[in-house]
Scaffold this motif. Structure first.
Motif, PDB file in Angstrom:
ATOM      1  N   LYS A 285      39.341  39.168  44.114  1.00 49.73           N
ATOM      2  CA  LYS A 285      39.701  38.231  43.056  1.00 49.73           C
ATOM      3  C   LYS A 285      39.223  36.827  43.405  1.00 49.73           C
ATOM      4  O   LYS A 285      38.764  36.083  42.543  1.00 49.73           O
ATOM      5  CB  LYS A 285      41.217  38.240  42.830  1.00 49.73           C
ATOM      6  CG  LYS A 285      41.662  39.470  42.054  1.00 49.73           C
ATOM      7  CD  LYS A 285      43.106  39.385  41.614  1.00 49.73           C
ATOM      8  CE  LYS A 285      43.435  40.633  40.792  1.00 49.73           C
ATOM      9  NZ  LYS A 285      44.843  40.711  40.408  1.00 49.73           N
ATOM     10  N   ALA A 286      39.319  36.489  44.705  1.00 48.01           N
ATOM     11  CA  ALA A 286      38.889  35.147  45.125  1.00 48.01           C
ATOM     12  C   ALA A 286      37.402  34.948  44.839  1.00 48.01           C
ATOM     13  O   ALA A 286      36.979  33.904  44.341  1.00 48.01           O
ATOM     14  CB  ALA A 286      39.179  34.960  46.610  1.00 48.01           C
TER      15      ALA A 286
ATOM     16  N   VAL B  92      36.772  34.453  41.151  1.00 51.69           N
ATOM     17  CA  VAL B  92      37.120  33.113  40.666  1.00 51.69           C
ATOM     18  C   VAL B  92      36.066  32.106  41.123  1.00 51.69           C
ATOM     19  O   VAL B  92      35.527  31.340  40.319  1.00 51.69           O
ATOM     20  CB  VAL B  92      38.521  32.700  41.162  1.00 51.69           C
ATOM     21  CG1 VAL B  92      38.780  31.243  40.830  1.00 51.69           C
ATOM     22  CG2 VAL B  92      39.579  33.573  40.521  1.00 51.69           C
TER      23      VAL B  92
ATOM     24  N   ASN C 145      38.723  34.736  35.364  1.00 53.53           N
ATOM     25  CA  ASN C 145      39.745  33.755  35.676  1.00 53.53           C
ATOM     26  C   ASN C 145      41.119  34.410  35.717  1.00 53.53           C
ATOM     27  O   ASN C 145      41.256  35.616  35.466  1.00 53.53           O
ATOM     28  CB  ASN C 145      39.702  32.586  34.689  1.00 53.53           C
ATOM     29  CG  ASN C 145      39.912  33.062  33.266  1.00 53.53           C
ATOM     30  OD1 ASN C 145      40.553  34.092  33.036  1.00 53.53           O
ATOM     31  ND2 ASN C 145      39.379  32.328  32.308  1.00 53.53           N
ATOM     32  N   GLU C 146      42.127  33.608  36.039  1.00 60.14           N
ATOM     33  CA  GLU C 146      43.474  34.142  36.247  1.00 60.14           C
ATOM     34  C   GLU C 146      43.976  34.902  35.025  1.00 60.14           C
ATOM     35  O   GLU C 146      44.621  35.936  35.133  1.00 60.14           O
ATOM     36  CB  GLU C 146      44.441  32.990  36.590  1.00 60.14           C
ATOM     37  CG  GLU C 146      44.215  32.366  37.958  1.00 60.14           C
ATOM     38  CD  GLU C 146      44.392  33.370  39.092  1.00 60.14           C
ATOM     39  OE1 GLU C 146      45.134  34.352  38.920  1.00 60.14           O
ATOM     40  OE2 GLU C 146      43.766  33.177  40.155  1.00 60.14           O
ATOM     41  N   ARG C 147      43.675  34.348  33.846  1.00 53.33           N
ATOM     42  CA  ARG C 147      44.182  34.980  32.633  1.00 53.33           C
ATOM     43  C   ARG C 147      43.601  36.394  32.493  1.00 53.33           C
ATOM     44  O   ARG C 147      44.289  37.336  32.151  1.00 53.33           O
ATOM     45  CB  ARG C 147      43.801  34.117  31.437  1.00 53.33           C
ATOM     46  CG  ARG C 147      44.769  34.284  30.283  1.00 53.33           C
ATOM     47  CD  ARG C 147      44.354  33.443  29.104  1.00 53.33           C
ATOM     48  NE  ARG C 147      44.474  32.018  29.330  1.00 53.33           N
ATOM     49  CZ  ARG C 147      43.477  31.146  29.154  1.00 53.33           C
ATOM     50  NH1 ARG C 147      42.293  31.578  28.776  1.00 53.33           N
ATOM     51  NH2 ARG C 147      43.663  29.873  29.349  1.00 53.33           N
ATOM     52  N   GLN C 148      42.302  36.490  32.807  1.00 55.94           N
ATOM     53  CA  GLN C 148      41.664  37.808  32.705  1.00 55.94           C
ATOM     54  C   GLN C 148      42.241  38.787  33.723  1.00 55.94           C
ATOM     55  O   GLN C 148      42.410  39.964  33.420  1.00 55.94           O
ATOM     56  CB  GLN C 148      40.151  37.667  32.886  1.00 55.94           C
ATOM     57  CG  GLN C 148      39.476  37.086  31.651  1.00 55.94           C
ATOM     58  CD  GLN C 148      38.013  36.786  31.893  1.00 55.94           C
ATOM     59  OE1 GLN C 148      37.674  36.154  32.886  1.00 55.94           O
ATOM     60  NE2 GLN C 148      37.155  37.225  31.003  1.00 55.94           N
ATOM     61  N   PHE C 149      42.585  38.256  34.934  1.00 58.94           N
ATOM     62  CA  PHE C 149      43.221  39.135  35.917  1.00 58.94           C
ATOM     63  C   PHE C 149      44.544  39.667  35.379  1.00 58.94           C
ATOM     64  O   PHE C 149      44.871  40.839  35.533  1.00 58.94           O
ATOM     65  CB  PHE C 149      43.496  38.379  37.222  1.00 58.94           C
ATOM     66  CG  PHE C 149      42.261  38.004  37.976  1.00 58.94           C
ATOM     67  CD1 PHE C 149      41.191  38.891  38.034  1.00 58.94           C
ATOM     68  CD2 PHE C 149      42.162  36.791  38.630  1.00 58.94           C
ATOM     69  CE1 PHE C 149      40.046  38.544  38.723  1.00 58.94           C
ATOM     70  CE2 PHE C 149      41.020  36.452  39.312  1.00 58.94           C
ATOM     71  CZ  PHE C 149      39.962  37.326  39.355  1.00 58.94           C
ATOM     72  N   ALA C 150      45.309  38.772  34.736  1.00 58.70           N
ATOM     73  CA  ALA C 150      46.616  39.168  34.219  1.00 58.70           C
ATOM     74  C   ALA C 150      46.451  40.278  33.175  1.00 58.70           C
ATOM     75  O   ALA C 150      47.173  41.285  33.188  1.00 58.70           O
ATOM     76  CB  ALA C 150      47.325  37.964  33.609  1.00 58.70           C
TER      77      ALA C 150
ATOM     78  N   ASP D 217      45.433  43.458  34.984  1.00 57.60           N
ATOM     79  CA  ASP D 217      46.553  44.065  35.701  1.00 57.60           C
ATOM     80  C   ASP D 217      47.485  44.786  34.738  1.00 57.60           C
ATOM     81  O   ASP D 217      47.994  45.863  35.033  1.00 57.60           O
ATOM     82  CB  ASP D 217      47.329  42.993  36.479  1.00 57.60           C
ATOM     83  CG  ASP D 217      46.532  42.492  37.684  1.00 57.60           C
ATOM     84  OD1 ASP D 217      45.621  43.242  38.114  1.00 57.60           O
ATOM     85  OD2 ASP D 217      46.801  41.380  38.173  1.00 57.60           O
TER      86      ASP D 217
END
Lengths: 424, 342
Positions: free
Chosen positions: A154-155, A158, A164-169, A172
Motif C-alpha cells: 500500500k505504501a 501511495v 489512494n486511501e479512499r480506494q484502499f477502503a 478492503d
C-alpha cells in the motif's frame, strides 16, 4: 633420491592432477547449474503470479437509457455505447458516498477497462440482455491485482501515485464482502496483446509462432534433406562442392539479423509479399535453419556404415534405391533431431523478424500465413519495454511458456533419438 | 532435385498470391515513443468499431517515415507515428514516391526527464550544467578540451559531491535525439567559445554541441527504459534519462530532477514550462483514406476527447495533452484531412 621414490612421487603428482582436473569439471558443471537455477528461479518467482488474476463480482444493471437510448439495437451504436458509465453505476450502488467527479473517476479505476469489454461482449452476443440486471465477474485493475498478489505494498501504491486511501477502503470493503477474488488467468492464454497488463495474453503470439514455424518446417526440411542427400551421396568431390560445403558451414554461423535483411530485400521488396506476415517470417527463419538441417542430415547419413550401402548395391539396388530404402531411413533419427533443434532455435528468434515487420502490436490472432502476426519472443520483448509495472510478471510468464515449448521440442528430439537410433 | 523444383514453384506461387493480397486492416508504423499511446488507441478502436484492430509496428520515427514514404498501395503503411516533426527532406522523398498528400496530426507532448533514486536528494540543474556534465568536450578557460569534470560539485558548488554517472538511451533512440537537441545543442551556444565555432567550422561546431561523453560518465543503457529505472534503484548515485511515462509509472522508486527551476510534472510539461519536452505526431497518407477501411474512423477515435483529452485514456498512459483550444482546432483539421504544407 632413488628411482623408485622418484616414480612414486611423480605418480602421486599425476594422481593429484587427475583429481584436480575432475574437480575443475565438476566445478564448471556446478556453476553452470547454479546460474541456470538462478535464472529459472527468478523467472518462475516473477512469472508464476501471472497465471492468476483478480476479478470483481458486480451486480450490473444494463441500463437501456445508456446502451441503446433510441431502442434500435443498431450494432454500431451498441459497440460505441458508454459501458464505463454502467460499470460506474454498478460500483456507485455499492459505494454511494462517491459523488464528486474525481471521486467517481477513482472509483471507476478499481475496475479494469476490461470490465467494459465484458459487458460489451455480453450485449453484442445477445442484445436481449439490455434492461436486465445481471451478476458478472469483471477483471479488476492492474493495481488491485498487484496489491492482492502482494507485488505492490500500500505504501508503494501511495508514493507511486497509483492508488489512494479512499480506494484502499473501497477495495478492503469489496474484499471483506468476498467480491474480490483471485482466479486462474485464462485470459493470459486466450487473449491477444493489450496495453492493459491485466487484459494482455499470449494467444495471438502463440498462433503466430506456430504458423511461422510451420512455414519454416515445410520449406526448410525438404530443401535441407534434399540438399544433404545430393551433397552426401551423389555430388562429385571437386572444388565446387568443397566451396558449397564451406559456405554452408559458414552460413550456419552468420548472425540471424543478416537473414532478416535478406528477407526484407528479397521477400518484401522484390517479391512484394506483405509485411508482418508469418509466411515471410517462416521463409526467413527457414533460410536461417537450412544450414543447420543440412549439416545435421549430412552427418547422420555419414554415420550410416558403408557396408549397408555396399550390400544394397551388391544386391542390385540403384543409387536412388540405396538412398531411399536404406540410408535415409537409418539416418532419419539424426536428421529429425537436427531439424528439431534448428526449429527450436528458430522459435526463439526476434532479430530477423524485426526487419520484416513482425515486431508489432497484434491483438487478433492471425487467420492465415498472410495476415499480420507476431511471435512469442517478440511479445516478451515488447512487454519488457512497457512502462506499466504489472507487465513485468507477464513478461516472465511468457518466458516460461516459451521455455515450456522449447523443453517439449528438445524432449521430442531426445525421445526420437533414443527410440529409433541404431548402433553398429 | 524434383523436390527442389517443386518447392521453388510453391514459393513462386505464394509470391504471386501475395502481390494480389488486399488489405482490410490499417497498418501503422513508427516511433517507439508514440507506440504505447497508439497501441492503446488501436485497442479501443478495435473493440468499439466494426473495423479490425490495426497493426502497429515499432520501427522508430525515421524508419517509420521512410516506410510510409515508400509509395502508395496496400504494401505500404497507412499511418506513420513520429516523436518529432517530419523533415522537409522526408516530405520531398514522400512526394517523389507519389505520396503527395499527408495529413499531420499533433497529438501531444512527451517530457524527457533526468531522474534519480528516491533514496538520494533531487537534483536542481540548469541545461548549461547538464551540458558541462555530459558533453564530450567542454570549454575551459577559453579553450575547448576533453571534459575534465568528474563530480557534479566541480561544475557548480550548489550541486552534491557525487560522481557524474548518467544512464541514457543509445544513439538509435528518438529520446536520445530529442535530449541532445533540447538540452545539449540548446545550451552549447551559451558558451562563447562554442558559438565562435559556428562561423569558423560548422562541422566541428555540430560535433562539439552534440557529442556525449564516452569516458564512462554517460552510460548507454539500451533502449529499455524499465532497465534504466531498475539500475537507478540499485545505484542511488546515478541519474537516468528517459520518457515521462516511465517516471509516471515509477514515482515510488525515482523522482525527476528540476531543470531550469521546473519539476517534470504533468502540468509543467503541458504548459510548456518544463523545457525538455517535445511534440508527438502521426501522419496519415490521404490517398489511402477510403481505400483501406477505417482510417477516418481511427483519426476520429484518436482525436476524440475521451482519448487525447485532459482526462482521456491517453493521459492516463502518460501522454501530455495539447492545450484544450489547440485540441479543438487540431481535431477538426485532422478529421478534415487537411494536407500538410511545408
Amino acid at each position: 633420491m632413488t628411482r623408485a621414490e622418484d616414480t612414486a612421487r611423480r605418480l602421486k603428482r599425476r594422481h593429484r592432477a587427475e583429481k584436480r582436473f575432475r574437480l575443475y569439471g565438476i566445478g564448471a558443471v556446478t556453476s553452470a547449474l547454479v546460474v541456470l537455477a538462478l535464472l529459472l528461479g527468478t523467472i518462475i518467482v516473477n512469472g508464476s503470479s501471472a497465471f492468476t488474476t483478480t476479478e470483481m463480482r458486480l451486480t450490473v444493471f444494463l441500463d437501456p437509457a445508456v446502451i441503446d437510448p433510441d431502442a434500435k439495437k443498431n450494432r454500431d451504436d451498441l459497440l460505441q455505447a458508454d459501458y464505463g458509465a454502467i460499470v460506474l453505476a454498478a460500483l456507485q450502488k455499492r459505494f454511494p458516498e462517491a459523488t464528486g467527479r474525481s471521486e467517481r473517476l477513482q472509483l471507476l479505476k478499481l475496475a479494469s477497462p476490461g470490465a467494459r469489454d465484458v459487458l460489451r461482449d455480453m450485449v453484442m452476443a445477445d442484445p436481449a440482455v439490455i434492461g436486465k440486471t445481471v451478476e458478472v465477474s469483471v477483471p479488476a485493475s492492474d493495481n488491485i491485482d498487484l496489491l492482492r498478489k502482494g507485488k505492490m505494498t500500500k505504501a508503494q501504491a501511495v508514493s507511486g501515485g497509483k492508488m489512494n486511501e479512499r480506494q484502499f477502503a473501497w477495495y478492503d470493503k469489496l474484499a471483506a464482502d468476498g467480491l474480490v477474488r483471485g482466479t486462474f488467468n485464462t485470459r493470459f492464454f486466450t487473449a491477444g496483446a493489450s496495453r492493459e497488463p491485466e487484459l494482455a495474453g499470449i494467444w495471438s503470439a502463440v498462433v503466430g509462432s506456430f504458423m511461422t514455424l510451420a512455414v519454416t518446417l515445410v520449406v526448410a526440411f525438404p530443401l535441407g534433406v534434399a540438399a544433404a542427400i545430393y551433397l552426401q551421396e551423389f555430388a562429385p568431390k571437386n572444388r565446387w562442392t568443397d566451396m558449397i560445403e564451406v559456405n554452408i558451414n559458414n552460413l550456419a554461423a552468420v548472425p540471424s539479423i543478416v537473414f532478416g535483411l535478406l528477407g526484407l530485400a528479397v521477400f518484401l521488396n522484390y517479391m512484394g509479399l506483405p509485411r508482418s506476415a508469418p509466411l515471410v517470417g517462416g521463409l526467413v527463419l527457414a533460410l536461417m535453419t537450412l544450414p543447420t538441417i543440412i549439416i545435421a542430415a549430412r552427418s547422420a547419413m555419414q554415420a550410416v556404415p558403408p557396408s549397408i550401402r555396399d550390400a544394397a548395391v551388391g544386391l542390385g539396388a540403384s543409387p536412388l534405391q540405396v538412398v531411399a530404402h536404406h540410408v535415409l531411413p537409418l539416418a532419419m533419427p539424426g536428421i529429425l533431431t537436427g531439424s528439431i533443434i534448428g526449429m527450436a532455435r528458430a522459435l526463439g528468434e526476434t532479430a530477423p523478424l524485426l526487419m520484416i515487420g513482425m515486431v508489432a502490436f497484434i491483438v487478433d490472432a492471425p487467420t492465415s500465413p498472410m495476415s499480420p502476426a507476431t511471435v512469442l519472443p517478440v511479445q516478451v520483448y515488447l512487454w519488457a519495454d512497457s512502462p506499466e509495472r504489472a507487465f513485468a510478471e507477464k513478461t516472465a510468464a511468457a518466458v516460461l511458456v516459451l521455455l515450456a515449448f522449447l523443453i517439449v521440442m528438445n524432449g521430442l528430439a531426445i525421445y526420437l533419438r533414443r527410440k529409433f537410433e541404431r548402433r553398429w | 532435385m524434383t523436390r527442389n523444383t517443386l518447392a521453388l514453384a510453391a514459393m513462386a506461387a505464394i509470391a504471386f498470391a501475395g502481390a494480389a493480397h488486399a488489405r482490410d486492416q490499417i497498418h501503422i508504423v513508427g516511433s517507439s515513443t508514440v507506440f504505447p499511446f497508439a497501441t492503446k488507441v488501436v485497442e479501443e478502436f478495435g473493440k468499439t468499431t466494426k473495423y479490425k484492430t490495426p497493426v502497429i509496428e515499432s520501427t522508430g520515427s525515421g524508419g517509420g517515415i521512410k516506410l510510409f514514404c515508400s509509395g502508395v498501395g496496400v504494401n505500404t503503411p497507412d499511418i506513420a507515428n513520429a516523436s518529432r516533426r517530419i523533415k522537409a527532406s522526408e516530405v520531398r522523398a514522400c512526394a517523389k514516391n507519389g505520396v503527395s498528400a499527408i495529413t499531420e496530426v499533433k497529438i501531444g507532448f512527451d517530457g524527457i526527464v533526468l531522474a534519480n533514486s528516491k533514496k538520494a536528494p533531487t537534483y536542481n540543474l540548469s541545461r548549461k550544467q547538464i551540458f558541462l556534465a555530459l558533453a564530450k568536450e567542454v570549454p575551459v578557460n577559453g579553450k575547448i578540451v576533453k571534459n575534465p569534470y568528474k563530480s557534479w560539485k566541480q561544475i557548480d558548488a550548489s550541486l552534491p559531491d557525487t560522481k557524474i554517472e548518467v544512464l541514457g538511451p543509445p544513439p538509435t533512440s528518438g529520446t536520445r535525439d530529442a535530449f541532445v537537441e533540447l538540452v545539449m545543442e540548446h545550451s552549447a551556444d551559451e558558451f562563447p567559445e562554442i558559438k565562435a565555432l559556428k562561423a569558423s567550422d560548422k562541422n566541428r561546431h555540430k560535433q562539439v554541441a552534440s557529442a556525449l561523453r564516452e569516458d564512462g560518465a554517460f552510460i548507454e543503457a539500451g533502449e529499455n527504459d524499465n532497465l534504466i529505472v531498475q539500475k537507478l534503484e540499485a545505484n542511488p548515485a546515478a541519474l537516468g534519462i528517459f520518457g515521462f511515462s516511465y517516471l509516471d509509472q515509477n514515482k515510488d522508486k525515482v523522482h525527476g530532477s528540476i531543470v531550469e527551476g521546473q519539476s517534470p510534472t504533468f502540468e509543467a510539461i503541458a504548459d510548456g514550462k518544463y523545457p525538455v519536452s517535445r511534440s508527438l505526431y502521426f501522419y496519415v497518407k490521404n490517398a489511402h483514406v477510403g481505400k483501406i477501411p477505417g482510417i477516418d474512423a481511427y483519426i476520429r477515435e484518436f482525436t476524440a476527447e475521451k482519448a487525447w483529452g485532459d482526462t482521456g485514456y491517453l493521459a492516463e498512459k502518460g501522454l501530455i495533452p495539447l492545450p484544450a483550444t489547440e485540441r479543438r482546432g487540431a481535431a477538426k483539421a485532422a478529421q478534415g484531412l487537411k494536407p500538410l504544407r511545408m
